[in-house]
Design an enzyme around this catalytic site. Structure first.
Site, PDB file in Angstrom:
ATOM      1  N   SER A   1      33.805  -4.497  -1.721  1.00  0.00           N
ATOM      2  CA  SER A   1      34.790  -5.420  -1.146  1.00  0.00           C
ATOM      3  C   SER A   1      34.248  -6.821  -0.899  1.00  0.00           C
ATOM      4  O   SER A   1      35.023  -7.740  -0.608  1.00  0.00           O
ATOM      5  CB  SER A   1      35.340  -4.848   0.159  1.00  0.00           C
TER       6      SER A   1
ATOM      7  N   GLU B   1     -31.431 -10.412  -5.100  1.00  0.00           N
ATOM      8  CA  GLU B   1     -30.829  -9.705  -6.226  1.00  0.00           C
ATOM      9  C   GLU B   1     -31.750  -9.539  -7.432  1.00  0.00           C
ATOM     10  O   GLU B   1     -31.708  -8.506  -8.093  1.00  0.00           O
ATOM     11  CB  GLU B   1     -29.538 -10.425  -6.664  1.00  0.00           C
TER      12      GLU B   1
END
Length: 621
Positions: free
Chosen positions: A357, A91
């Site tokens: 219900s 890197e």
């Protein structure tokens, strides 16, 4: 003939002017970008990982880890030298000598890219990459590169090289959802970063360039090829010799492919909310032992996904939610939607919808407590209350029916008549006693389930019907353990006590059994005694099925987030079938048992209120 000297002077004078103006322009651009940099409120401490919450199922298996995506913060001095060398070699070889920007690398990258005709090589230093990770986005623009360079210089002036490298290695993304070398080391090799071999270090360093492309779990061949490139760079940079390269172990078994299944995300999100309510600010790593049944949760998620995928187009339903509780209120399964990745809204806990219900058991229990019996006769015929004309789902009327038949067949006119007899206040009191906390309307439409509740709330309210009459508070946390392995919370207690008399519990169970035997819940029959109630709100907006055995209580809801109606879906169809599949699986290890009938002793919390209702003093007509 010689050219006049003043022309030469004039040429250099203009050239100097151009250089001055270019220089001033560059200075102006730099100052512009400097003053438009993002605010920098930053320290090394601020980058260190936040507390992690590890969530276990009821058998102590890990199901999710929530919190910081970063592993522990590891300074350069504690990293293996091989990782340090691999990162620098591939890197940024001049990391310790450049001022944050490596002009030599930039020139080389420009030349290579120009020659290739496209971007082949980057010239960013580790400091520049850190600046981007900490402060900027990943957009590829000229302005971002300038800000990146300015921030790199700022980092170099405020931190040492070792600090910068430490920050970088603990922040860099390395694929599979991991940030930082410690997190990646555990993900890919199942070891802490300090124990990495040279080959493993090179493989991690190779991930920086393209984490997805070189991910060893998804593309091992590409990862190994990239690793060899990193190793050659280490040789070229002088970190290892060619002899070292030849003897480095390249074991094909070094990659750890084991990964904990990330399941029950709606449930684990709910657990984190419970943690914050219990502990307040969380400032340490925690392990939370929960009530969830991992295998049943996985199976239920599969059922919800399969059933709704097949039916969503046919019946115009887009969402579903499911709860399974044990009879002490422990959450065994929680599904808050069809797909967590598309919507994190937990419909099992946070959505309030009309239960229809499915609310009626509390109406009929009020009637039983007021002195009525399950075989009492009531008329099913048209009803008109100040212009309000509630109708049955079938638009037919059966004449005289028993309370038991009316509940199992979900007859609306009878539920409204019963509510008028016992009084809305009595129904609300029963619902509150059983754990319904949402606002309830004080009119007769309440008997038809017009007041909105959550699935968790309604399912929890059915638990006393299943466990012998004891009120519960639903819970998901059994123990909380801190970093020192000390138990800082343990759930204790046996519930809230009895809230229904045994004769009434026996009657309500008998009535709700009929729903599954020959009522609206026939599609939910399983291999043992169960009781249940269906619910469907107006225009098929919501469909519910809530039922129970002596071991488990489960509730299912299906519908649409925007409240649009489904195509003919009732509680006795799709929800009942989902409920059946899940409950069959839940009961596999359990022997057949009849429903519990409750405490035979004539006692109940709030007994004086019960006596008042029998005597008519609490009645509200």
């Amino acid at each position: 003939m010689k050219k006049p000297k003043f022309k030469t002077w004039y040429f250099f004078s203009n050239l100097l002017s151009i250089f001055i103006w270019v220089f001033l322009l560059i200075i102006g651009v730099i100052f512009y970008f400097y003053y438009t940099l993002p605010e920098i409120d930053f320290s090394v401490e601020s980058t260190k990982r936040k507390p992690t919450i590890t969530i276990l199922d009821s058998e102590y298996n890990k199901i999710r880890e929530i919190g910081s995506p970063y592993g522990k913060f590891v300074g350069v001095g504690n990293l293996p030298s091989s990782l340090h060398a691999a990162i620098l070699a591939i890197e940024d070889r001049r990391f310790y000598s450049h001022p944050g920007i490596d002009f030599k690398s930039l020139i080389r990258a420009f030349y290579v890219n120009f020659k290739a005709g496209y971007i082949v090589q980057g010239g960013s230093t580790i400091t520049q990459q850190l600046a981007k990770n900490l402060f900027l986005t990943s957009e590829r623009t000229f302005s971002r590169k300038i800000r990146e360079a300015l921030l790199a210089i700022w980092l170099e002036r405020n931190f040492t090289k070792d600090q910068i490298l430490s920050l970088y290695l603990n922040r860099v993304y390395l694929g599979s959802g991991t940030y930082g070398v410690d997190s990646a080391s555990k993900e890919y090799f199942d070891i802490p970063v300090e124990k990495l071999s040279i080959y493993q270090s090179a493989m991690l360093a190779g991930l920086v360039k393209a984490p997805s492309k070189y991910n060893p779990k998804t593309n091992i061949n590409a990862a190994r090829k990239r690793t060899e490139t990193v190793l050659m760079s280490m040789v070229d940079a002088g970190y290892i010799s060619k002899k070292d390269l030849q003897v480095i172990e390249r074991d094909t078994e070094i990659i750890s492919f084991e990964r904990d299944e990330d399941i029950g995300k709606y449930f684990t999100d709910w657990i984190v909310e419970q943690l914050q309510n219990t502990l307040g600010v969380i400032n340490q790593d925690l392990t939370v032992v929960t009530t969830i049944d991992k295998n049943l949760q996985l199976y239920s998620e599969k059922i919800i996904r399969e059933k709704t995928n097949v039916l969503k187009s046919q019946f115009k339903l887009n969402q579903a939610a499911l709860i399974v509780l044990s009879r002490d209120g422990a959450v065994k399964v929680m599904i808050g939607g069809r797909d967590y990745s598309k919507s994190q809204f937990n419909r099992a806990v946070n959505a309030k919808r009309q239960p229809g219900s499915a609310f009626k058991p509390f109406v009929y229990l009020s009637a039983l407590e007021a002195g009525m019996l399950s075989n009492d006769i009531v008329e099913d015929k048209p009803i008109n209350i100040d212009g309000w004309k509630p109708r049955n789902f079938s638009n037919n009327y059966k004449g005289t029916v028993t309370l038991e038949e009316a509940l199992s067949q979900s007859i609306n006119t009878v539920a409204v008549r019963v509510a008028g007899e016992v009084g809305i206040d009595s129904i609300i009191e029963v619902a509150r006693r059983f754990g319904i906390t949402s606002p309830l309307t004080k009119d007769l439409s309440l008997a038809l389930g017009t007041s909105e509740v959550s699935l968790l709330e309604l399912t929890s309210a059915y638990v006393p019907f299943a466990n012998g009459g004891n009120a519960i508070i639903p819970y998901g946390i059994k123990e909380i353990i801190n970093t020192n392995r000390k138990i800082i919370y343990k759930r204790e207690g046996s519930g809230l006590g009895s809230i229904i008399l045994a004769p009434h519990l026996k009657s309500i169970n008998k009535m709700l059994k009929r729903t599954v035997i020959d009522g609206t819940g026939r599609f939910a029959r399983i291999d043992r005694p169960v009781a249940a109630k269906t619910g469907t709100s107006q225009n098929f907006r919501d469909a519910w099925f809530v039922g129970y055995s002596s071991d488990f209580i489960s509730g299912v809801w299906v519908g649409n987030d925007d409240g649009s109606g489904m195509k003919g879906v009732t509680g006795g169809t799709v929800p009942a079938k989902i409920w059946k599949d899940v409950m069959l699986r839940a009961h596999k290890p359990y022997p057949l048992k009849d429903l519990l009938e409750g405490d035979k002793k004539d006692k109940v919390n709030g007994f004086s209120n019960f006596i008042k209702r029998i005597l008519g003093k609490g009645k509200n007509n």
